[in-house]
Design a protein around this motif. Sequence first.
Motif, PDB file in Angstrom:
ATOM      1  N   GLN A   1       0.783  -1.218   0.090  1.00 14.82           N
ATOM      2  CA  GLN A   1      -0.151  -0.102  -0.095  1.00 14.82           C
ATOM      3  C   GLN A   1       0.872   1.192   0.074  1.00 14.82           C
ATOM      4  O   GLN A   1       0.961   1.936   1.146  1.00 14.82           O
ATOM      5  CB  GLN A   1      -1.019   0.072   1.197  1.00 14.82           C
ATOM      6  CG  GLN A   1      -1.955  -1.016   1.379  1.00 14.82           C
ATOM      7  CD  GLN A   1      -2.836  -0.906   0.102  1.00 14.82           C
ATOM      8  OE1 GLN A   1      -3.322   0.283  -0.180  1.00 14.82           O
ATOM      9  NE2 GLN A   1      -3.470  -1.913  -0.667  1.00 14.82           N
ATOM     10  N   PRO A   2       1.788   1.618  -1.047  1.00 13.61           N
ATOM     11  CA  PRO A   2       2.584   2.555  -1.110  1.00 13.61           C
ATOM     12  C   PRO A   2       1.986   3.993  -0.799  1.00 13.61           C
ATOM     13  O   PRO A   2       0.985   4.347  -0.857  1.00 13.61           O
ATOM     14  CB  PRO A   2       2.949   2.708  -2.649  1.00 13.61           C
ATOM     15  CG  PRO A   2       2.445   1.366  -3.279  1.00 13.61           C
ATOM     16  CD  PRO A   2       1.457   0.977  -2.464  1.00 13.61           C
ATOM     17  N   GLU A   3       2.784   4.460   0.210  1.00 12.39           N
ATOM     18  CA  GLU A   3       2.148   5.833   0.908  1.00 12.39           C
ATOM     19  C   GLU A   3       3.374   6.757   0.666  1.00 12.39           C
ATOM     20  O   GLU A   3       4.531   6.562   0.547  1.00 12.39           O
ATOM     21  CB  GLU A   3       2.031   5.812   2.341  1.00 12.39           C
ATOM     22  CG  GLU A   3       0.553   4.991   2.500  1.00 12.39           C
ATOM     23  CD  GLU A   3      -0.724   5.618   1.871  1.00 12.39           C
ATOM     24  OE1 GLU A   3      -0.821   6.828   1.476  1.00 12.39           O
ATOM     25  OE2 GLU A   3      -1.461   4.803   1.783  1.00 12.39           O
ATOM     26  N   PRO A   4       3.099   8.140   0.731  1.00 18.63           N
ATOM     27  CA  PRO A   4       4.312   9.165   0.409  1.00 18.63           C
ATOM     28  C   PRO A   4       5.134   9.211   1.832  1.00 18.63           C
ATOM     29  O   PRO A   4       4.577   9.059   2.839  1.00 18.63           O
ATOM     30  CB  PRO A   4       3.543  10.528   0.277  1.00 18.63           C
ATOM     31  CG  PRO A   4       2.183  10.026  -0.208  1.00 18.63           C
ATOM     32  CD  PRO A   4       1.807   8.721   0.167  1.00 18.63           C
ATOM     33  N   GLN A   5       6.340   9.440   1.450  1.00 17.20           N
ATOM     34  CA  GLN A   5       7.550   9.244   2.815  1.00 17.20           C
ATOM     35  C   GLN A   5       8.226  10.814   2.528  1.00 17.20           C
ATOM     36  O   GLN A   5       8.673  11.034   1.646  1.00 17.20           O
ATOM     37  CB  GLN A   5       8.413   8.204   2.683  1.00 17.20           C
ATOM     38  CG  GLN A   5       7.707   6.718   2.721  1.00 17.20           C
ATOM     39  CD  GLN A   5       6.839   6.556   4.156  1.00 17.20           C
ATOM     40  OE1 GLN A   5       7.360   7.230   4.968  1.00 17.20           O
ATOM     41  NE2 GLN A   5       5.924   5.901   4.057  1.00 17.20           N
ATOM     42  N   LEU A   6       8.436  11.608   3.663  1.00 19.14           N
ATOM     43  CA  LEU A   6       9.080  12.929   3.651  1.00 19.14           C
ATOM     44  C   LEU A   6      10.423  12.469   3.793  1.00 19.14           C
ATOM     45  O   LEU A   6      10.854  11.588   4.818  1.00 19.14           O
ATOM     46  CB  LEU A   6       8.594  13.715   4.702  1.00 19.14           C
ATOM     47  CG  LEU A   6       9.152  14.978   4.732  1.00 19.14           C
ATOM     48  CD1 LEU A   6       8.635  15.789   3.272  1.00 19.14           C
ATOM     49  CD2 LEU A   6       8.661  15.910   5.697  1.00 19.14           C
ATOM     50  N   ARG A   7      11.397  12.872   2.862  1.00 22.68           N
ATOM     51  CA  ARG A   7      13.037  12.506   3.087  1.00 22.68           C
ATOM     52  C   ARG A   7      13.707  13.870   2.739  1.00 22.68           C
ATOM     53  O   ARG A   7      13.476  14.552   2.280  1.00 22.68           O
ATOM     54  CB  ARG A   7      13.384  11.317   2.439  1.00 22.68           C
ATOM     55  CG  ARG A   7      13.198  11.584   0.810  1.00 22.68           C
ATOM     56  CD  ARG A   7      13.761  10.313   0.138  1.00 22.68           C
ATOM     57  NE  ARG A   7      13.960  10.617  -1.259  1.00 22.68           N
ATOM     58  CZ  ARG A   7      14.433   9.969  -2.126  1.00 22.68           C
ATOM     59  NH1 ARG A   7      14.953   8.920  -1.897  1.00 22.68           N
ATOM     60  NH2 ARG A   7      14.632   9.954  -3.524  1.00 22.68           N
TER      61      ARG A   7
END
Length: 277
Positions: free
Chosen positions: A107-113
């Motif tokens: 369930q790909p979700e946005p990640q902050l990096r």
Amino acid sequence: MLSISEFSQMCHLSPQALRFYHAEGLLVPAGIDERTGHRSYAFDQVERAMLITLLRDTGMSVKLVRRALDEPDQAVALLDRHSDEVDRQRRAQAEAITAARAVFEAQPEPQLRHVPATTVVGRLVSGTPLGRDAQEWDRAEDILLAAATELVTTVTQAGVTCLGGPWRTLALETQEQDRKVLDGVGPFWIVKVAVAGTSETLPSLPADLIVQTCDAHEELSILMPGRNTMAKYCTVVLRLLDAPPLDGDRFVNLARLRQEVRPDGVLSSAPVERRRA
């Protein structure tokens, strides 16, 4: 003579299949009663029925089966080409199954990096179609992948070390690029790769390469398993738009969305920027 029922039992072909093969001109009955329309078959037609079944069981289309029967000297070559196509389809299906499983499991979700300051080398890519249908999109993907590979080769041959894999982004970085994209003439894309060193310390590079210095920044990223498609691209945009709100006056600049094709999928990232006062 054999009735369609008797011939059906003998050949293990349903009457419906026999009527279909008749309509397609593959297996024409030896006789047709003009009054009742009943079909009858000769015993020696069993061999042709057998060959049709044999070829159809391979997954061959009716068109290819007809050609193989009409041109028996080409049958083996047709089977070889069909076998190659079946292998290609199986690989594509296996990749699709892997991608579908990964999407539903992860369930790909946005990640902050955080992205450190880097020097980036890029090149405009000419000749990519707009991707208005699946064929155009796939053609554009092939061109972009080839251009990215060529960029890395060119940079490496110049003695420059690449940091990570190449990516592509829309050519919207200057007013001229923006105008050409909006006019539909392109180039529509730029391929880029991060490199070691600075613009001052890099050795001489071909004149068509663009060298940029990118400040440290944050970006919102999402990994979408499998090959890139227009639907996946749009899904990525939607998920980035639907990500939890950023604090303060920060926003995700989707106009600068970049995509890195990886063995396990496509990593899409958009920089987080502050709104101008």
